[in-house]
Design a protein around this motif. Structure first.
Motif, mmCIF file in Angstrom:
data_model
loop_
_atom_site.group_PDB
_atom_site.id
_atom_site.type_symbol
_atom_site.label_atom_id
_atom_site.label_comp_id
_atom_site.label_asym_id
_atom_site.label_seq_id
_atom_site.Cartn_x
_atom_site.Cartn_y
_atom_site.Cartn_z
ATOM 1 N N PHE A 1 13.153 -0.541 -36.763
ATOM 2 C CA PHE A 1 14.111 0.219 -35.976
ATOM 3 C C PHE A 1 14.589 1.314 -36.357
ATOM 4 O O PHE A 1 15.380 2.215 -35.615
ATOM 5 C CB PHE A 1 15.797 -0.668 -36.215
ATOM 6 C CG PHE A 1 14.756 -1.756 -34.522
ATOM 7 C CD1 PHE A 1 14.538 -1.557 -32.940
ATOM 8 C CD2 PHE A 1 14.235 -3.313 -34.887
ATOM 9 C CE1 PHE A 1 14.214 -2.223 -32.561
ATOM 10 C CE2 PHE A 1 14.032 -3.778 -33.653
ATOM 11 C CZ PHE A 1 13.704 -3.512 -32.406
ATOM 12 N N THR A 2 14.777 1.479 -37.993
ATOM 13 C CA THR A 2 16.193 2.319 -38.516
ATOM 14 C C THR A 2 14.925 3.948 -37.833
ATOM 15 O O THR A 2 15.617 4.734 -37.921
ATOM 16 C CB THR A 2 16.294 2.596 -39.463
ATOM 17 O OG1 THR A 2 17.265 1.814 -39.859
ATOM 18 C CG2 THR A 2 16.773 3.829 -40.679
ATOM 19 N N ALA A 3 13.840 3.849 -37.626
ATOM 20 C CA ALA A 3 13.020 4.589 -38.401
ATOM 21 C C ALA A 3 12.584 5.232 -36.642
ATOM 22 O O ALA A 3 12.349 6.380 -36.621
ATOM 23 C CB ALA A 3 11.579 4.330 -38.678
ATOM 24 N N MET A 4 12.693 4.733 -35.870
ATOM 25 C CA MET A 4 12.655 4.202 -34.569
ATOM 26 C C MET A 4 13.558 5.001 -33.655
ATOM 27 O O MET A 4 13.656 6.149 -32.935
ATOM 28 C CB MET A 4 12.169 3.429 -33.480
ATOM 29 C CG MET A 4 10.699 2.442 -33.836
ATOM 30 S SD MET A 4 10.554 1.099 -32.940
ATOM 31 C CE MET A 4 11.935 1.622 -31.249
ATOM 32 N N PHE A 5 14.979 4.207 -34.198
ATOM 33 C CA PHE A 5 15.734 5.708 -33.827
ATOM 34 C C PHE A 5 16.451 7.312 -34.383
ATOM 35 O O PHE A 5 16.431 7.673 -33.895
ATOM 36 C CB PHE A 5 17.473 4.360 -34.228
ATOM 37 C CG PHE A 5 17.535 3.773 -32.829
ATOM 38 C CD1 PHE A 5 18.175 3.922 -31.660
ATOM 39 C CD2 PHE A 5 17.157 2.460 -33.000
ATOM 40 C CE1 PHE A 5 18.459 3.275 -30.592
ATOM 41 C CE2 PHE A 5 17.148 1.520 -31.783
ATOM 42 C CZ PHE A 5 18.544 1.638 -31.376
ATOM 43 N N ALA A 6 15.527 7.207 -35.704
ATOM 44 C CA ALA A 6 15.912 8.327 -36.266
ATOM 45 C C ALA A 6 14.900 9.359 -34.902
ATOM 46 O O ALA A 6 15.099 10.472 -34.755
ATOM 47 C CB ALA A 6 14.586 8.152 -37.835
ATOM 48 N N MET B 1 23.289 0.932 -31.195
ATOM 49 C CA MET B 1 23.084 0.264 -31.776
ATOM 50 C C MET B 1 22.490 -0.864 -32.931
ATOM 51 O O MET B 1 22.559 -1.851 -33.360
ATOM 52 C CB MET B 1 21.704 0.383 -30.668
ATOM 53 C CG MET B 1 21.474 0.659 -29.176
ATOM 54 S SD MET B 1 22.061 -0.988 -28.880
ATOM 55 C CE MET B 1 20.707 -2.265 -28.863
ATOM 56 N N LEU B 2 22.311 0.000 -34.055
ATOM 57 C CA LEU B 2 22.296 -0.075 -35.361
ATOM 58 C C LEU B 2 23.386 -0.683 -36.036
ATOM 59 O O LEU B 2 23.348 -1.003 -37.402
ATOM 60 C CB LEU B 2 21.453 0.784 -35.873
ATOM 61 C CG LEU B 2 19.857 1.121 -35.443
ATOM 62 C CD1 LEU B 2 19.209 2.888 -35.878
ATOM 63 C CD2 LEU B 2 19.431 -0.526 -34.744
ATOM 64 N N LEU C 1 26.693 7.677 -20.743
ATOM 65 C CA LEU C 1 25.349 7.181 -21.031
ATOM 66 C C LEU C 1 25.032 6.157 -21.476
ATOM 67 O O LEU C 1 24.428 4.934 -22.019
ATOM 68 C CB LEU C 1 24.701 8.175 -21.068
ATOM 69 C CG LEU C 1 22.892 7.517 -20.392
ATOM 70 C CD1 LEU C 1 22.848 7.121 -19.020
ATOM 71 C CD2 LEU C 1 22.077 9.069 -20.323
ATOM 72 N N ALA C 2 25.542 6.509 -23.112
ATOM 73 C CA ALA C 2 25.258 6.112 -24.085
ATOM 74 C C ALA C 2 25.876 4.006 -23.988
ATOM 75 O O ALA C 2 25.545 3.815 -24.788
ATOM 76 C CB ALA C 2 25.164 6.562 -25.122
ATOM 77 N N VAL C 3 26.602 5.061 -23.690
ATOM 78 C CA VAL C 3 28.061 3.374 -23.473
ATOM 79 C C VAL C 3 27.094 2.281 -22.890
ATOM 80 O O VAL C 3 27.005 1.331 -23.081
ATOM 81 C CB VAL C 3 29.421 3.417 -23.042
ATOM 82 C CG1 VAL C 3 30.001 2.350 -22.866
ATOM 83 C CG2 VAL C 3 29.744 4.370 -24.157
ATOM 84 N N LEU C 4 26.855 2.379 -21.546
ATOM 85 C CA LEU C 4 26.608 1.486 -20.764
ATOM 86 C C LEU C 4 25.187 0.962 -21.421
ATOM 87 O O LEU C 4 24.443 -0.010 -20.958
ATOM 88 C CB LEU C 4 26.246 2.726 -19.522
ATOM 89 C CG LEU C 4 25.423 1.552 -18.619
ATOM 90 C CD1 LEU C 4 26.299 1.034 -17.625
ATOM 91 C CD2 LEU C 4 24.383 2.712 -17.613
ATOM 92 N N LEU C 5 24.173 1.164 -21.943
ATOM 93 C CA LEU C 5 23.158 1.550 -22.160
ATOM 94 C C LEU C 5 22.675 0.667 -23.645
ATOM 95 O O LEU C 5 22.392 0.274 -23.621
ATOM 96 C CB LEU C 5 21.994 2.772 -22.889
ATOM 97 C CG LEU C 5 21.084 4.023 -21.650
ATOM 98 C CD1 LEU C 5 20.511 4.549 -22.279
ATOM 99 C CD2 LEU C 5 20.425 2.251 -21.087
ATOM 100 N N SER C 6 24.235 1.307 -24.438
ATOM 101 C CA SER C 6 24.017 0.341 -25.418
ATOM 102 C C SER C 6 24.250 -0.907 -24.916
ATOM 103 O O SER C 6 24.087 -2.314 -25.793
ATOM 104 C CB SER C 6 24.903 0.823 -26.908
ATOM 105 O OG SER C 6 26.454 1.140 -26.183
ATOM 106 N N VAL D 1 19.216 -7.057 -24.524
ATOM 107 C CA VAL D 1 18.529 -7.683 -24.300
ATOM 108 C C VAL D 1 17.352 -7.727 -25.287
ATOM 109 O O VAL D 1 16.469 -8.382 -25.621
ATOM 110 C CB VAL D 1 17.408 -7.164 -23.111
ATOM 111 C CG1 VAL D 1 18.194 -8.245 -21.743
ATOM 112 C CG2 VAL D 1 17.746 -5.827 -23.125
ATOM 113 N N VAL D 2 18.068 -6.508 -26.449
ATOM 114 C CA VAL D 2 17.389 -6.707 -27.899
ATOM 115 C C VAL D 2 18.301 -7.012 -28.592
ATOM 116 O O VAL D 2 19.200 -6.687 -29.169
ATOM 117 C CB VAL D 2 16.581 -4.997 -28.336
ATOM 118 C CG1 VAL D 2 16.261 -4.284 -29.365
ATOM 119 C CG2 VAL D 2 16.181 -3.947 -26.548
#
Length: 184
Positions: free
Chosen positions: A20-25, A56-57, A170-175, A181-182
């Motif tokens: 997950f760290t790599a995916m978000f990078a 998220m992280l 958008l970041a607040v809504l998505l996170s 779900v994740v």
């Protein structure tokens, strides 16, 4: 639960954290590549990606993802705005904003950890985090260019306020939605 079964979960958690760290990078890098130049500092989705990553992280993994992104760019991988990279970008006029992403990540990640990704604390922390990035970046911009505060703010901050407000929303809504779900 036996000690052995507990030990079996640790590597799986460590691998999950690394993935997950790599995916978000990588997400930060992808969001940085698309840029619209509107002066010295382009409009990108970097701030959105930094805020989403930290939300998220959390502060540890989120800041690590941001650090990895910056390190990749520093060694020359073209992950910064406009597909640029290299230590010269960090030393240049906009380098302070990139370094400021670390502060953004720490602030947002701490709030995400502390208040379980609740919308209001996340929104406040994202505003504070982006403000910290603005301060760091603008100070560095002034040092490198020799411009004054008002001129630097008019060039590097004011044109981005509405864009960054939309990215924060958008970041607040998505996170908030993704966290349901994740399981990170």
């Amino acid at each position: 639960m036996s000690a052995n079964s507990h030990d079996n979960n640790k590597p799986r958690t460590a691998v999950k954290d690394m993935v997950f760290t790599a995916m978000f990078a990588a997400l930060i890098a992808v969001c940085s590549i698309i840029s619209i130049p509107i002066g010295e500092v382009p409009v990108t989705l970097q701030t959105f990606a930094i805020c989403l990553t930290a939300a998220m992280l959390g502060w540890k993994r989120g800041t690590l993802a941001v650090f990895i992104y910056i390190l990749l760019g520093a060694i020359g991988v073209p992950v910064f705005a406009g597909m640029s990279g290299g230590i010269g970008i960090l030393a240049g006029p906009t380098g302070g904003y990139i370094i400021g992403f670390i502060l953004t990540s720490l602030i947002v990640g701490f709030a995400a950890d502390r208040w379980a990704r609740k919308a209001l604390p996340l929104a406040i922390s994202m505003v504070a985090g982006v403000l910290a990035c603005y301060v760091t970046g603008t100070i560095w911009f002034m040092v490198v260019t020799g411009m004054g505060l008002v001129e630097s703010l008019m060039l590097c901050v004011v044109p981005f306020l509405l864009f960054d407000a939309a990215k924060i929303a958008l970041a607040v809504l998505l996170s908030n939605r993704l966290s349901k779900v994740v399981n990170l």
